[in-house]
Write a protein that holds these residues in place. Structure first.
Motif, PDB file in Angstrom:
ATOM      1  N   LYS A 161      12.767   6.855  -2.097  1.00 10.08           N
ATOM      2  CA  LYS A 161      12.642   5.437  -1.748  1.00 10.08           C
ATOM      3  C   LYS A 161      11.187   5.038  -1.562  1.00 10.08           C
ATOM      4  CE  LYS A 161      13.710   2.412   2.216  1.00 10.08           C
ATOM      5  NZ  LYS A 161      14.498   1.308   1.655  1.00 10.08           N
ATOM      6  N   TYR A 162      10.437   5.831  -0.808  1.00 13.47           N
ATOM      7  CA  TYR A 162       9.057   5.457  -0.525  1.00 13.47           C
ATOM      8  C   TYR A 162       8.106   5.796  -1.670  1.00 13.47           C
ATOM      9  CZ  TYR A 162      10.543   4.199   4.123  1.00 13.47           C
ATOM     10  OH  TYR A 162      11.180   3.587   5.166  1.00 13.47           O
ATOM     11  N   LYS A 163       8.452   6.770  -2.475  1.00 15.98           N
ATOM     12  CA  LYS A 163       7.637   7.035  -3.661  1.00 15.98           C
ATOM     13  C   LYS A 163       7.684   5.856  -4.620  1.00 15.98           C
ATOM     14  CE  LYS A 163       7.268  12.062  -4.090  1.00 15.98           C
ATOM     15  NZ  LYS A 163       7.545  13.233  -4.945  1.00 15.98           N
ATOM     16  N   LYS A 164       8.851   5.221  -4.711  1.00 16.23           N
ATOM     17  CA  LYS A 164       8.990   4.080  -5.605  1.00 16.23           C
ATOM     18  C   LYS A 164       8.123   2.903  -5.184  1.00 16.23           C
ATOM     19  CE  LYS A 164      13.657   4.815  -7.449  1.00 16.23           C
ATOM     20  NZ  LYS A 164      15.030   4.289  -7.510  1.00 16.23           N
ATOM     21  N   THR A 165       7.805   2.817  -3.898  1.00 22.01           N
ATOM     22  CA  THR A 165       6.984   1.709  -3.412  1.00 22.01           C
ATOM     23  C   THR A 165       5.516   2.092  -3.261  1.00 22.01           C
ATOM     24  OG1 THR A 165       7.560   2.289  -1.117  1.00 22.01           O
ATOM     25  CG2 THR A 165       8.911   0.627  -2.227  1.00 22.01           C
ATOM     26  N   GLY A 166       5.128   3.248  -3.824  1.00 21.60           N
ATOM     27  CA  GLY A 166       3.708   3.604  -3.841  1.00 21.60           C
ATOM     28  C   GLY A 166       3.302   4.688  -2.873  1.00 21.60           C
ATOM     29  N   PHE A 167       4.190   5.125  -1.982  1.00 22.85           N
ATOM     30  CA  PHE A 167       3.850   6.182  -1.030  1.00 22.85           C
ATOM     31  C   PHE A 167       4.214   7.531  -1.659  1.00 22.85           C
ATOM     32  CE2 PHE A 167       4.533   2.370   1.494  1.00 22.85           C
ATOM     33  CZ  PHE A 167       3.403   2.361   2.295  1.00 22.85           C
ATOM     34  N   TYR A 168       3.338   7.965  -2.540  1.00 23.66           N
ATOM     35  CA  TYR A 168       3.629   9.121  -3.382  1.00 23.66           C
ATOM     36  C   TYR A 168       3.666  10.418  -2.580  1.00 23.66           C
ATOM     37  CZ  TYR A 168       3.597  11.864  -7.689  1.00 23.66           C
ATOM     38  OH  TYR A 168       3.928  12.712  -8.713  1.00 23.66           O
ATOM     39  N   ASN A 169       2.990  10.472  -1.425  1.00 22.62           N
ATOM     40  CA  ASN A 169       2.920  11.698  -0.613  1.00 22.62           C
ATOM     41  C   ASN A 169       3.860  11.657   0.587  1.00 22.62           C
ATOM     42  OD1 ASN A 169       0.875  12.898  -2.224  1.00 22.62           O
ATOM     43  ND2 ASN A 169      -0.673  11.638  -1.224  1.00 22.62           N
ATOM     44  N   THR A 170       4.930  10.922   0.483  1.00 22.24           N
ATOM     45  CA  THR A 170       5.875  10.802   1.596  1.00 22.24           C
ATOM     46  C   THR A 170       6.475  12.156   1.959  1.00 22.24           C
ATOM     47  OG1 THR A 170       6.448   8.533   1.015  1.00 22.24           O
ATOM     48  CG2 THR A 170       8.037   9.738   2.349  1.00 22.24           C
ATOM     49  N   GLU A 198      -0.663   7.416   3.157  1.00 27.31           N
ATOM     50  CA  GLU A 198      -1.289   6.267   2.522  1.00 27.31           C
ATOM     51  C   GLU A 198      -0.740   6.095   1.105  1.00 27.31           C
ATOM     52  OE1 GLU A 198      -3.431   4.109   3.821  1.00 27.31           O
ATOM     53  OE2 GLU A 198      -3.373   5.126   5.770  1.00 27.31           O
ATOM     54  N   LYS A 199      -0.709   4.835   0.659  1.00 25.79           N
ATOM     55  CA  LYS A 199      -0.342   4.608  -0.733  1.00 25.79           C
ATOM     56  C   LYS A 199      -1.382   5.235  -1.643  1.00 25.79           C
ATOM     57  CE  LYS A 199       2.591   0.509  -0.623  1.00 25.79           C
ATOM     58  NZ  LYS A 199       2.813  -0.842  -1.151  1.00 25.79           N
ATOM     59  N   VAL A 200      -0.895   5.914  -2.653  1.00 20.66           N
ATOM     60  CA  VAL A 200      -1.799   6.622  -3.556  1.00 20.66           C
ATOM     61  C   VAL A 200      -2.398   5.650  -4.556  1.00 20.66           C
ATOM     62  CG1 VAL A 200      -1.964   8.441  -5.275  1.00 20.66           C
ATOM     63  CG2 VAL A 200      -0.504   8.752  -3.278  1.00 20.66           C
ATOM     64  N   LYS A 201      -3.709   5.713  -4.711  1.00 15.63           N
ATOM     65  CA  LYS A 201      -4.390   4.853  -5.673  1.00 15.63           C
ATOM     66  C   LYS A 201      -4.628   5.598  -6.979  1.00 15.63           C
ATOM     67  CE  LYS A 201      -6.634   1.690  -2.465  1.00 15.63           C
ATOM     68  NZ  LYS A 201      -7.897   1.004  -2.116  1.00 15.63           N
ATOM     69  N   LYS A 223       1.233  -4.027 -16.838  1.00 17.05           N
ATOM     70  CA  LYS A 223       1.127  -5.170 -15.942  1.00 17.05           C
ATOM     71  C   LYS A 223       1.115  -4.776 -14.464  1.00 17.05           C
ATOM     72  CE  LYS A 223       1.231  -7.880 -19.492  1.00 17.05           C
ATOM     73  NZ  LYS A 223      -0.022  -8.513 -19.965  1.00 17.05           N
ATOM     74  N   GLY A 224       1.840  -3.739 -14.109  1.00 19.09           N
ATOM     75  CA  GLY A 224       1.953  -3.391 -12.695  1.00 19.09           C
ATOM     76  C   GLY A 224       1.272  -2.097 -12.310  1.00 19.09           C
ATOM     77  N   THR A 225       0.580  -1.461 -13.241  1.00 20.82           N
ATOM     78  CA  THR A 225      -0.082  -0.184 -12.971  1.00 20.82           C
ATOM     79  C   THR A 225      -1.542  -0.321 -13.387  1.00 20.82           C
ATOM     80  OG1 THR A 225       2.001   0.933 -13.503  1.00 20.82           O
ATOM     81  CG2 THR A 225       0.037   2.306 -13.341  1.00 20.82           C
ATOM     82  N   LYS A 226      -2.435  -0.358 -12.405  1.00 21.34           N
ATOM     83  CA  LYS A 226      -3.846  -0.580 -12.678  1.00 21.34           C
ATOM     84  C   LYS A 226      -4.689   0.480 -11.972  1.00 21.34           C
ATOM     85  CE  LYS A 226      -3.082  -4.462 -14.896  1.00 21.34           C
ATOM     86  NZ  LYS A 226      -3.340  -4.614 -16.342  1.00 21.34           N
ATOM     87  N   LYS A 227      -5.785   0.873 -12.605  1.00 15.80           N
ATOM     88  CA  LYS A 227      -6.675   1.829 -11.963  1.00 15.80           C
ATOM     89  C   LYS A 227      -7.643   1.097 -11.036  1.00 15.80           C
ATOM     90  CE  LYS A 227     -10.319   2.168 -15.510  1.00 15.80           C
ATOM     91  NZ  LYS A 227     -11.063   3.118 -16.369  1.00 15.80           N
ATOM     92  N   PHE A 239      -0.153   3.208  -6.774  1.00 14.40           N
ATOM     93  CA  PHE A 239       0.878   3.708  -7.678  1.00 14.40           C
ATOM     94  C   PHE A 239       2.261   3.366  -7.155  1.00 14.40           C
ATOM     95  CE2 PHE A 239       3.905   6.976  -9.008  1.00 14.40           C
ATOM     96  CZ  PHE A 239       3.760   6.896 -10.378  1.00 14.40           C
ATOM     97  N   ILE A 240       3.050   2.715  -7.995  1.00 14.78           N
ATOM     98  CA  ILE A 240       4.452   2.411  -7.701  1.00 14.78           C
ATOM     99  C   ILE A 240       5.265   2.905  -8.889  1.00 14.78           C
ATOM    100  CG2 ILE A 240       6.133   0.594  -7.252  1.00 14.78           C
ATOM    101  CD1 ILE A 240       3.892  -1.046  -6.006  1.00 14.78           C
ATOM    102  N   ASP A 241       6.170   3.824  -8.623  1.00 11.61           N
ATOM    103  CA  ASP A 241       6.861   4.520  -9.701  1.00 11.61           C
ATOM    104  C   ASP A 241       7.674   3.560 -10.567  1.00 11.61           C
ATOM    105  OD1 ASP A 241       7.743   7.159 -10.886  1.00 11.61           O
ATOM    106  OD2 ASP A 241       9.680   6.309 -10.341  1.00 11.61           O
ATOM    107  N   SER A 242       8.382   2.607  -9.942  1.00 11.08           N
ATOM    108  CA  SER A 242       9.210   1.692 -10.730  1.00 11.08           C
ATOM    109  C   SER A 242       8.355   0.845 -11.662  1.00 11.08           C
ATOM    110  CB  SER A 242      10.024   0.797  -9.795  1.00 11.08           C
ATOM    111  OG  SER A 242       9.179   0.071  -8.917  1.00 11.08           O
ATOM    112  N   ALA A 243       7.196   0.406 -11.165  1.00 13.18           N
ATOM    113  CA  ALA A 243       6.295  -0.386 -12.008  1.00 13.18           C
ATOM    114  C   ALA A 243       5.719   0.464 -13.133  1.00 13.18           C
ATOM    115  CB  ALA A 243       5.164  -0.974 -11.155  1.00 13.18           C
ATOM    116  N   TYR A 244       5.447   1.732 -12.831  1.00 16.76           N
ATOM    117  CA  TYR A 244       4.898   2.637 -13.843  1.00 16.76           C
ATOM    118  C   TYR A 244       5.907   2.881 -14.960  1.00 16.76           C
ATOM    119  CZ  TYR A 244       3.221   7.036 -15.860  1.00 16.76           C
ATOM    120  OH  TYR A 244       2.810   8.024 -16.723  1.00 16.76           O
TER     121      TYR A 244
END
Length: 866
Positions: A161-170, A198-201, A223-227, A239-244
């Motif tokens: 759940k939290y990886k999908k919202t950008g918290f890759y190290n949950t 922290e949300k992973v950049k 559109k939703g994945t930017k460096k 990083f948000i997995d669903s957007a990626y």
């Protein structure tokens, strides 16, 4: 290791030695067991021991070990009994013992304990408002049986759940704590510790295998994945997995748009960097480029191939673009798109279907057939409206662009939805066109528009402090009024309404001024055509401030009484979004010993008879509170009669005489009597100059709305105003001037001025004391809705704007502006109208400021335009 996991380990150990215990039990009773050939026994009795809340007979029956049954030891009977009990997922421990053996009769004991019951859940690491949702999503209710599977699935769900919202190290840790119970039943508390981190950049996005499209072009397609990029404002680099995952599809689509229809993603991987960022590595296979070959239309009779080709706008030899082809045939993102499907739909062919088919791809050249089934032209059989409980049917039906017997047109359906939304009587988000009883054979369709009434009347009852004292306000605005029912007692629920008329009453008073106004408008004068009639009457009285006492001097007053009559007609050319409006207004400005810096005469009157003509075009989308597209512009010209052409006054001589009097007045060497007499003479001259106001005034305003992404709307605006004089010797009048700065609410000044909002500065601080005769303003707003429900529409906004006022064209410079930026919120409630607050930062100085910039200002917005 937590208590529950220890318990599970013990359970497995016991389960492993159960068979040994059974064998040992038989050995104790002198039985020789052969593992290859088990011995048969008759089951004598089965007893149940242990910590369980289940009935003994229920457990024995479920195990399948019935008295008198012949069993084999070792054999499948006992192992099957153990499996059945485990599979019930009700027990933490299960053991079967040999109690005793008598001849060939065996007596068994089942020892077991129930799974622990959940008594309490504590969740840490998230906001309190999220706890209930986590409990419901994972079914962690009180009384739930706590199993190993429950703990595992809960942990996996939360991490995902939290990886999908950008918290890759949950990280999620779940512990259970045994709770002592007086009945010795198994109960546990559960502690779920969530560490989202922290949300992973994204440090970098790398591509491999692409030669036709550059890395930059492919990154832009995501559109939703930017460096990470410091100057980026609208898109984050987290990083948000669903957007990626969606952006991986966007990459393939980008290749397809450039002719590489066979392109695919071979692999993608995520690399964790030492600085706790990640890099994305994407390997692609482009394939070969394709071009369009022959494009043939099959089945068309209503339109020729040439007409359809002009609509398709794709030629042989063009780079193959399947995405563009689909849009030119049917663009689902725009209901009014310029495509072939809408061409047929707007011509009555509701039941038509258009399908592109690839018939050949030899040599990477794709030949297409666009197969069209036109069907029978459809007509509206019936047209109805449901949901208008307060608004009378004729008010709704006169805005409907579809009629029974009329040829079906999708454009007319879309326009009807827009017009119903613009009325303001219905929730624009809830207007739904329903296509009922479609009959392709007969070519008929029943059309039903479903609407939801919303409050259309507003009440303003408030008290506040401003303009030097307490202000009381009573305002009533009825936006769906029915004047024909005003004498019908039964119509007051609580007021006569339903005919779409607007009536407003407003009373406002303080120590320093009083204002009374009444307005009424009928949008369909005569009921047959959209010709709006409007009238308004107002009277204001303002008293002079006494600096010695701090109170109002009631013996010195300035009154304005006015009446306006107007007509506005909806045009048909260039299109029916245009409106031509005309109005005649008459005001009397009466000064009674009211000497201020603005007026050179303190006693006397001025009259203003003027004519206003305006042309406007409004094609904003459905919701007038929160438009997501379209534009709204207006240009108006207001002019008085050029009295100086025929009133017989030589204004050149008057100007010379006035200039001479000013010299005397400003000469400090003159006596007080001479200077006072000169000032009185200036007042007499200006009374003659302004007895009838002579002027012309031009205003322009334009707003444009663009939906950048879903509900994120960009609104650029531009305004311009000019107040001029026919006769330069007579000069520009002291009324009708522009005062720039602040919230635009007028600041309690009732001298006929026009207040122009420019946030980030105090009210009217960007104009001279007497106001300006020219102004321009530019603004840029970015809006996003918080909620668009009928009960309250709320949206947040950010803005950049700049503007200024000038005294003449000699001083005018459109780029010499005062700049500001800030944030705000708007709330529209049907009962109270528009409310809002803005926090604006002025980047430039104003007169009297000592710093290099003005700084922050807070503005409260009441009843302004959207």
């Amino acid at each position: 290791m937590n208590n529950f996991n220890k318990h599970l380990l013990k359970r497995y150990i016991k389960q492993a030695i159960t068979l040994f215990i059974i064998v040992l039990g038989f050995s104790v009773y002198g039985q020789d067991l052969n593992y290859d050939n088990g011995k048969k026994y008759t089951l004598g009795s089965v007893s149940v021991l242990g910590n369980t809340s289940f009935n003994e007979q229920t457990i024995v029956a479920y195990s399948g070990l019935r008295k008198g049954k012949e069993i084999t030891v070792p054999g499948e009977d006992i192992s099957n009994a153990i499996k059945k009990l485990w599979n019930s997922k009700l027990f933490a421990d299960i053991e079967i013992y040999i109690a005793k053996v008598e001849n060939d009769v065996a007596h068994l004991q089942i020892r077991l304990s129930d799974l622990p019951i959940l008594t309490e859940v504590k969740i840490t690491g998230v906001k309190k408002g999220k706890v209930e949702g986590i409990i419901n999503e994972n079914k962690l209710k009180k009384g739930t049986k706590v199993t190993e599977n429950l703990i595992t699935t809960t942990k996996n769900f939360l991490v995902k759940k939290y990886k999908k919202t950008g918290f890759y190290n949950t990280k999620v840790n779940i512990n259970t704590i045994e709770v002592k119970d007086s009945l010795e039943k198994a109960r546990v508390k559960m502690v779920v510790a969530i560490d989202k981190g922290e949300k992973v950049k994204i440090k970098d996005i790398n591509f491999e295998g692409n030669t036709a499209l550059s890395d930059k072009m492919l990154r832009k397609a995501m559109k939703g994945t930017k460096k990470i990029k410091r100057i980026r404002l609208l898109k984050r680099s987290k990083f948000i997995d669903s957007a990626y995952q969606a952006d991986l599809t966007n990459i393939v689509t980008k290749f397809a748009e450039n002719g590489y229809r066979d392109a695919r993603i071979i692999s993608d991987s995520i690399v964790v960097n030492d600085d706790k960022t990640i890099s994305l590595n994407i390997k692609v296979e482009e394939g070969k480029p394709y071009t369009f070959g022959d494009i043939n239309f099959i089945g068309n009779s209503v339109y020729t191939d040439q007409q359809l080709n002009r609509m398709l706008r794709i030629k042989k030899g063009d780079t193959y673009n399947g995405v563009l082809l689909e849009k030119r045939i049917a663009d689902n993102s725009k209901p009014d798109a310029d495509d072939i499907t809408n061409l047929y739909q707007n011509s009555g062919y509701l039941f038509s279907s258009i399908n592109p088919v690839e018939v050949s791809a030899d040599g990477n050249v794709i030949d297409m057939e666009i197969r069209i089934t036109e069907g029978k032209a459809a007509h509206f059989n019936s047209v109805s409206v449901v949901g208008n409980d307060k608004t009378n049917d004729h008010v709704v039906y006169r805005e409907i662009r579809t009629r029974p017997g009329q040829l079906y047109s999708k454009a007319n359906v879309v326009r009807t939805v827009r017009e119903l939304g613009q009325l303001g009587f219905f929730d624009a988000q809830e207007i739904t066109p329903n296509f009922n009883n479609p009959n392709p054979n007969e070519g008929t369709i029943d059309m039903e528009y479903s609407v939801k009434e919303t409050g259309s009347s507003q009440i303003e009852l408030q008290g506040g402090y401003g303009g030097g004292g307490f202000i009381g306000t009573l305002g009533l605005s009825f936006n769906n009024f029915s004047i024909k029912d005003i004498f019908k007692k039964d119509a007051y629920k609580p007021i006569p309404m339903g005919d779409g008329q607007k009536l407003a009453l407003r009373l406002q008073a303080s120590r320093f001024y009083q204002t009374y106004s009444f307005s009424f408008s009928e949008p369909w004068l005569g009921g047959k055509r959209p010709v709006q009639f409007s009238t308004s009457i107002s009277h204001t009285k303002q008293f002079l401030y006494d600096y010695t006492t701090g109170n109002a001097d009631k013996s010195k007053s300035f009154n304005i009484t006015g009446i306006t009559l107007g007509l506005a007609k909806r045009l048909t050319v260039p299109d029916d979004y245009f409106t031509l409006s005309q109005a005649v207004s008459y005001q009397i400005y009466d000064l009674n010993n009211y000497n201020t810096g603005l007026f050179t005469f303190g006693d006397g009157s001025a009259k203003n008879l003027s004519y206003t003509v305006g042309l406007s075009r409004n094609n904003t989308r459905i919701d007038p509170i929160f438009p997501t597209g379209g534009s709204n512009f207006s240009i108006t010209a207001k002019a008085s009669i050029p009295y100086s052409l025929f009133d017989g006054v030589d204004y050149s001589d008057l100007k010379d005489e006035r200039d001479a009097a000013e010299v005397v007045r400003d000469d400090t060497t003159r006596s007080t009597e001479d200077r006072t007499a000169a000032q009185d003479r200036i007042g007499e001259i200006d009374q003659k100059r302004y007895k009838w106001l002579e002027f012309y005034k031009i205003n322009f305003k334009g707003d444009w709305y663009t939906e950048l992404t879903k509900n994120l709307v960009l609104k650029p605006s531009m305004e311009f105003g000019y107040l001029g004089a026919y006769n330069n010797d007579r000069g520009v009048i002291p009324f009708e001037r522009f005062f720039v700065g602040g919230d635009g609410l007028g600041s309690y000044s009732l001298d006929g001025r026009e207040a122009i909002a420019l946030r980030g500065y105090p009210n009217q601080s960007l104009s001279d004391q007497d106001g300006g005769s020219i102004y321009n303003k530019f603004s840029l707003e970015l809006r996003y809705p918080i909620t668009l429900k009928a009960s309250a529409k709320i949206y947040a906004l950010g803005f950049l704007e700049g503007g200024a006022s000038f005294n003449s064209f000699r001083d005018y410079n459109p780029f010499e502006i005062k700049r500001s930026a800030g944030l705000g919120v708007r709330i529209f409630m049907p009962a109270f109208g528009l409310l809002g607050i803005d926090f604006g930062h002025g980047f430039d100085t104003i007169q009297g400021d000592t710093g290099t910039k003005h700084g922050w200002e807070t503005h409260f917005i009441i009843g302004q335009q959207f």
